[in-house]
Design an enzyme around this catalytic site. Structure first.
Site, PDB file in Angstrom:
ATOM      1  N   GLU A 262      -2.732  11.098   3.315  1.00 34.07           N
ATOM      2  CA  GLU A 262      -3.768  10.843   4.355  1.00 34.07           C
ATOM      3  C   GLU A 262      -3.832  11.779   5.084  1.00 34.07           C
ATOM      4  O   GLU A 262      -2.670  12.488   5.564  1.00 34.07           O
ATOM      5  CB  GLU A 262      -3.515   9.525   5.253  1.00 34.07           C
ATOM      6  CG  GLU A 262      -3.758   8.271   4.228  1.00 34.07           C
ATOM      7  CD  GLU A 262      -3.729   7.020   5.490  1.00 34.07           C
ATOM      8  OE1 GLU A 262      -4.690   6.481   5.781  1.00 34.07           O
ATOM      9  OE2 GLU A 262      -2.600   6.708   5.672  1.00 34.07           O
TER      10      GLU A 262
ATOM     11  N   GLU B 169       0.946  -1.081   0.079  1.00 36.86           N
ATOM     12  CA  GLU B 169       0.097  -0.131   0.037  1.00 36.86           C
ATOM     13  C   GLU B 169       0.904   1.146  -0.134  1.00 36.86           C
ATOM     14  O   GLU B 169       1.670   1.130   0.904  1.00 36.86           O
ATOM     15  CB  GLU B 169      -0.942  -0.084   1.343  1.00 36.86           C
ATOM     16  CG  GLU B 169      -1.789   1.358   1.404  1.00 36.86           C
ATOM     17  CD  GLU B 169      -2.622   1.307   2.689  1.00 36.86           C
ATOM     18  OE1 GLU B 169      -2.816   2.352   3.242  1.00 36.86           O
ATOM     19  OE2 GLU B 169      -2.829   0.146   3.299  1.00 36.86           O
TER      20      GLU B 169
END
Length: 179
Positions: free
Chosen positions: A70, A65
């Site tokens: 974020e 990932e």
């Protein structure tokens, strides 16, 4: 216009959206630029990220990932860049992440960029580098990945949702991928 991902309070629940290019557009190495303005509400967890295209066969974290951006639900002045993978040496999830300050992430558009090469994974905001991971053949970052854009509510990085929350958005001006 812009792509608008809206999170909405729906009674005692929340609705939002996740867009992904899985089985539609997958690629290996290149530059990804996403120009976005992030939600400001406590409890929103916006993300611009990628998963290994082999996710459906090997699962997470083995597929790898790459979190290009974020933002936590409690600190709207910081963004995170992180990579996750399975470390066979420790037989566990491995992660490496960095943060950078962005005091206007919720009021102005910023460019969130991934420079992905055989030797490095680098993450930038407005062309300022703040994250580098040395890539090698033991890591999953040498195969095809797909893109994901979403706004989650609550959870690990969303945290407590403001009780007065009704709606908020992540605005995407563009997504560009250069191979």
């Amino acid at each position: 216009g812009s792509l608008i991902i809206t999170a909405i309070k729906d009674g005692g629940n929340y609705t939002s959206a996740r867009l992904k290019s899985e089985n539609l557009f997958e690629f290996n190495y290149g530059r990804v630029e996403v120009r976005a303005k992030l939600p400001a509400s406590q409890g929103t967890w916006p993300a611009i990220w990628m998963l290994g295209a082999n996710f459906d066969t090997v699962g997470w974290p083995t597929c790898g990932e790459i979190d290009i951006m974020e933002q936590t639900g409690w600190d709207k002045n910081t963004v995170l860049g992180t990579c996750h993978w399975f470390d066979s040496g420790t037989n566990a999830n491995a992660s490496y992440g960095e943060t950078t300050s962005s005091s206007s992430a919720t009021s102005e558009f910023h460019n969130y960029t991934l420079e992905w090469k055989t030797e490095t994974v680098q993450i930038l905001i407005d062309d300022t580098l703040y994250y580098t991971l040395d890539n090698n053949s033991s890591l999953p970052f040498n195969a095809d990945f797909f893109l994901i854009l979403n706004v989650a509510m609550g959870g690990t990085l969303g945290g407590d949702i403001d009780p007065a929350f009704t709606t908020d958005t992540m605005e995407i001006d563009y997504v560009r991928v250069y191979e």
